[in-house]
Design a protein around this motif. Structure first.
Motif, PDB file in Angstrom:
ATOM      1  N   ASN A   1       0.825  -1.213   0.000  1.00  6.97           N
ATOM      2  CA  ASN A   1       0.000   0.000   0.000  1.00  6.97           C
ATOM      3  C   ASN A   1       0.860   1.264   0.000  1.00  6.97           C
ATOM      4  O   ASN A   1       0.407   2.336   0.353  1.00  6.97           O
ATOM      5  CB  ASN A   1      -0.988  -0.004   1.178  1.00  6.97           C
ATOM      6  N   ASN A   2       2.129   1.104  -0.417  1.00  7.07           N
ATOM      7  CA  ASN A   2       3.030   2.259  -0.486  1.00  7.07           C
ATOM      8  C   ASN A   2       3.454   2.563  -1.932  1.00  7.07           C
ATOM      9  O   ASN A   2       4.493   3.164  -2.166  1.00  7.07           O
ATOM     10  CB  ASN A   2       4.275   2.006   0.381  1.00  7.07           C
ATOM     11  N   VAL A   3       2.624   2.110  -2.903  1.00 10.36           N
ATOM     12  CA  VAL A   3       2.960   2.294  -4.320  1.00 10.36           C
ATOM     13  C   VAL A   3       1.917   3.173  -5.008  1.00 10.36           C
ATOM     14  O   VAL A   3       0.713   2.952  -4.856  1.00 10.36           O
ATOM     15  CB  VAL A   3       3.028   0.929  -5.052  1.00 10.36           C
ATOM     16  N   VAL A   4       2.406   4.166  -5.780  1.00  7.74           N
ATOM     17  CA  VAL A   4       1.524   4.994  -6.619  1.00  7.74           C
ATOM     18  C   VAL A   4       1.839   4.631  -8.068  1.00  7.74           C
ATOM     19  O   VAL A   4       2.998   4.722  -8.492  1.00  7.74           O
ATOM     20  CB  VAL A   4       1.806   6.495  -6.387  1.00  7.74           C
ATOM     21  N   ILE A   5       0.815   4.200  -8.816  1.00  8.59           N
ATOM     22  CA  ILE A   5       1.043   3.823 -10.217  1.00  8.59           C
ATOM     23  C   ILE A   5       0.591   4.972 -11.117  1.00  8.59           C
ATOM     24  O   ILE A   5      -0.539   5.446 -11.011  1.00  8.59           O
ATOM     25  CB  ILE A   5       0.294   2.522 -10.564  1.00  8.59           C
ATOM     26  N   ILE A   6       1.494   5.429 -11.967  1.00  8.94           N
ATOM     27  CA  ILE A   6       1.196   6.549 -12.862  1.00  8.94           C
ATOM     28  C   ILE A   6       1.187   6.030 -14.293  1.00  8.94           C
ATOM     29  O   ILE A   6       2.212   5.560 -14.797  1.00  8.94           O
ATOM     30  CB  ILE A   6       2.261   7.662 -12.720  1.00  8.94           C
ATOM     31  N   GLU A   7       0.014   6.118 -14.940  1.00  5.10           N
ATOM     32  CA  GLU A   7      -0.050   5.716 -16.345  1.00  5.10           C
ATOM     33  C   GLU A   7       0.347   6.921 -17.190  1.00  5.10           C
ATOM     34  O   GLU A   7      -0.328   7.950 -17.182  1.00  5.10           O
ATOM     35  CB  GLU A   7      -1.465   5.245 -16.720  1.00  5.10           C
ATOM     36  N   GLY A   8       1.455   6.812 -17.915  1.00  8.25           N
ATOM     37  CA  GLY A   8       1.929   7.930 -18.719  1.00  8.25           C
ATOM     38  C   GLY A   8       3.356   7.711 -19.144  1.00  8.25           C
ATOM     39  O   GLY A   8       4.000   6.746 -18.729  1.00  8.25           O
ATOM     40  N   GLU A   9       3.825   8.636 -19.991  1.00 14.17           N
ATOM     41  CA  GLU A   9       5.174   8.479 -20.535  1.00 14.17           C
ATOM     42  C   GLU A   9       6.140   9.438 -19.833  1.00 14.17           C
ATOM     43  O   GLU A   9       5.836  10.612 -19.641  1.00 14.17           O
ATOM     44  CB  GLU A   9       5.129   8.774 -22.046  1.00 14.17           C
ATOM     45  N   ALA A  10       7.302   8.897 -19.462  1.00 15.62           N
ATOM     46  CA  ALA A  10       8.364   9.757 -18.932  1.00 15.62           C
ATOM     47  C   ALA A  10       9.063  10.429 -20.117  1.00 15.62           C
ATOM     48  O   ALA A  10       9.160   9.818 -21.179  1.00 15.62           O
ATOM     49  CB  ALA A  10       9.352   8.915 -18.135  1.00 15.62           C
ATOM     50  N   PRO A  11       9.533  11.668 -20.014  1.00 17.56           N
ATOM     51  CA  PRO A  11       9.683  12.399 -18.753  1.00 17.56           C
ATOM     52  C   PRO A  11       8.431  13.128 -18.259  1.00 17.56           C
ATOM     53  O   PRO A  11       8.374  13.484 -17.078  1.00 17.56           O
ATOM     54  CB  PRO A  11      10.776  13.419 -19.088  1.00 17.56           C
ATOM     55  N   GLU A  12       7.395  13.353 -19.109  1.00 21.53           N
ATOM     56  CA  GLU A  12       6.262  14.187 -18.663  1.00 21.53           C
ATOM     57  C   GLU A  12       5.612  13.627 -17.392  1.00 21.53           C
ATOM     58  O   GLU A  12       5.227  14.377 -16.490  1.00 21.53           O
ATOM     59  CB  GLU A  12       5.208  14.304 -19.774  1.00 21.53           C
ATOM     60  N   ALA A  13       5.485  12.279 -17.336  1.00 27.51           N
ATOM     61  CA  ALA A  13       4.796  11.645 -16.201  1.00 27.51           C
ATOM     62  C   ALA A  13       5.516  11.893 -14.870  1.00 27.51           C
ATOM     63  O   ALA A  13       4.905  11.765 -13.798  1.00 27.51           O
ATOM     64  CB  ALA A  13       4.657  10.148 -16.456  1.00 27.51           C
ATOM     65  N   LEU A  14       6.787  12.280 -14.936  1.00 30.02           N
ATOM     66  CA  LEU A  14       7.513  12.567 -13.691  1.00 30.02           C
ATOM     67  C   LEU A  14       6.908  13.765 -12.950  1.00 30.02           C
ATOM     68  O   LEU A  14       7.091  13.905 -11.740  1.00 30.02           O
ATOM     69  CB  LEU A  14       8.987  12.849 -13.996  1.00 30.02           C
ATOM     70  N   ASP A  15       6.157  14.615 -13.683  1.00 31.88           N
ATOM     71  CA  ASP A  15       5.510  15.772 -13.035  1.00 31.88           C
ATOM     72  C   ASP A  15       4.516  15.333 -11.963  1.00 31.88           C
ATOM     73  O   ASP A  15       4.158  16.110 -11.080  1.00 31.88           O
ATOM     74  CB  ASP A  15       4.751  16.622 -14.080  1.00 31.88           C
ATOM     75  N   HIS A  16       4.016  14.081 -12.068  1.00 25.85           N
ATOM     76  CA  HIS A  16       3.032  13.591 -11.088  1.00 25.85           C
ATOM     77  C   HIS A  16       3.674  13.063  -9.810  1.00 25.85           C
ATOM     78  O   HIS A  16       2.980  12.647  -8.887  1.00 25.85           O
ATOM     79  CB  HIS A  16       2.160  12.495 -11.711  1.00 25.85           C
ATOM     80  N   VAL A  17       5.005  13.046  -9.787  1.00 23.42           N
ATOM     81  CA  VAL A  17       5.693  12.625  -8.552  1.00 23.42           C
ATOM     82  C   VAL A  17       5.853  13.867  -7.688  1.00 23.42           C
ATOM     83  O   VAL A  17       6.559  14.808  -8.060  1.00 23.42           O
ATOM     84  CB  VAL A  17       7.076  11.998  -8.875  1.00 23.42           C
ATOM     85  N   ASP A  18       5.155  13.882  -6.525  1.00 23.80           N
ATOM     86  CA  ASP A  18       5.044  15.121  -5.751  1.00 23.80           C
ATOM     87  C   ASP A  18       6.064  15.206  -4.614  1.00 23.80           C
ATOM     88  O   ASP A  18       5.777  15.748  -3.555  1.00 23.80           O
ATOM     89  CB  ASP A  18       3.608  15.247  -5.199  1.00 23.80           C
ATOM     90  N   SER A  19       7.255  14.629  -4.835  1.00 16.09           N
ATOM     91  CA  SER A  19       8.249  14.632  -3.762  1.00 16.09           C
ATOM     92  C   SER A  19       9.633  14.425  -4.361  1.00 16.09           C
ATOM     93  O   SER A  19       9.759  13.870  -5.454  1.00 16.09           O
ATOM     94  CB  SER A  19       7.905  13.469  -2.821  1.00 16.09           C
ATOM     95  N   GLU A  20      10.660  14.854  -3.646  1.00 11.34           N
ATOM     96  CA  GLU A  20      12.020  14.481  -4.050  1.00 11.34           C
ATOM     97  C   GLU A  20      12.261  13.037  -3.616  1.00 11.34           C
ATOM     98  O   GLU A  20      11.699  12.590  -2.615  1.00 11.34           O
ATOM     99  CB  GLU A  20      13.039  15.380  -3.345  1.00 11.34           C
ATOM    100  N   VAL A  21      13.081  12.310  -4.366  1.00  9.74           N
ATOM    101  CA  VAL A  21      13.265  10.895  -4.052  1.00  9.74           C
ATOM    102  C   VAL A  21      14.745  10.573  -3.826  1.00  9.74           C
ATOM    103  O   VAL A  21      15.635  11.353  -4.177  1.00  9.74           O
ATOM    104  CB  VAL A  21      12.689   9.986  -5.171  1.00  9.74           C
ATOM    105  N   ASP A  22      14.978   9.368  -3.266  1.00 11.76           N
ATOM    106  CA  ASP A  22      16.344   8.925  -2.956  1.00 11.76           C
ATOM    107  C   ASP A  22      16.982   8.166  -4.113  1.00 11.76           C
ATOM    108  O   ASP A  22      18.208   8.101  -4.204  1.00 11.76           O
ATOM    109  CB  ASP A  22      16.314   8.023  -1.713  1.00 11.76           C
TER     110      ASP A  22
END
Ligand SMILES: C[S@@+](CC[C@H](N)C(=O)[O-])C[C@H]1O[C@@H](n2cnc3c(N)ncnc32)[C@H](O)[C@@H]1O
Length: 192
Positions: free
Chosen positions: A87-108
């Motif tokens: 329950n810690n996964v968000v699935i984004i249907e879309g093409e990178a790089p544009e789909a990266l805009d839906h990631v609302d946080s900095e990542v490791d």
């Protein structure tokens, strides 16, 4: 924290969607330096095998974003995420790089298994990655390795590459025969 290494047979699969194999997942996530509570993006999630392994490593305090442009692969990622009760996964249907805009946080860490538009993806990934974070790219073609290394070097990352050649045991009536798998390159870079 759970280490990666789920056997390939435990994932729901369909023939037309290629999966990153177990041993490659283990090495790729080790190069990503994932940890309990980490945030991670899987670009080109395919079957969802890397997403699931990462979801189990980062645990309840962490989060994984799975980006995938193919509808059938998105459905397959969903099924595997459900199978492993994450329950810690968000699935984004879309093409990178544009789909990266839906990631609302900095990542490791970011794993790139879908290498179409690689240069653009790397430049956009940089904006989502914390300092000291890592980008890991799984590549089959030498040209992809070349593009990944040259782009990461231009971005000022500390880079390296390994070539992985694995043979896996196949049980026969007389004992185990070793079956070789196609060589894979893993390129990785650390953000300064
Ligand atoms: C080799 S498969 C990835 C396998 C996956 N890591 C797994 O274990 O199942 C590559 C996937 O990346 C997806 N892909 C390629 N380029 C992409 C992009 N720019 N954005 C999103 N998905 C992409 C493809 O649709 C395909 O499903």
């Amino acid at each position: 924290m759970r280490l990666p290494g789920i056997p390939d047979e435990e994932f729901i699969r369909v023939e037309k969607i290629p999966m990153t194999k177990e041993e490659i997942r283990v090495l790729a996530l080790s190069k990503a330096r994932l940890f309990d509570g980490a945030k991670f993006i899987d670009i080109g999630s395919g079957t969802g095998s890397v997403t699931v392994e990462a979801g189990l490593v980062v645990g309840e305090k962490g989060k994984v974003w799975a980006i995938e442009k193919d509808k059938d692969a998105v459905e397959l990622t969903k099924k595997n995420v459900e199978k492993f009760k994450l329950n810690n996964v968000v699935i984004i249907e879309g093409e990178a790089p544009e789909a990266l805009d839906h990631v609302d946080s900095e990542v490791d860490a970011i794993f790139i298994g879908g290498t179409e538009r690689l240069e653009e993806i790397l430049l956009s990934s940089d904006k989502k990655l914390k300092n000291g974070g890592r980008i890991v790219i799984d590549a089959i073609l030498l040209e992809t390795v070349n593009k990944a290394l040259s782009t990461l070097n231009q971005m000022g990352y500390k880079t390296d590459v390994i070539e992985v050649i694995i043979a896996k045991g196949m049980k026969t009536s007389k004992g185990y025969a070793m079956i070789s798998r196609n060589p894979i390159f893993i390129v990785y870079g650390e953000k300064p």
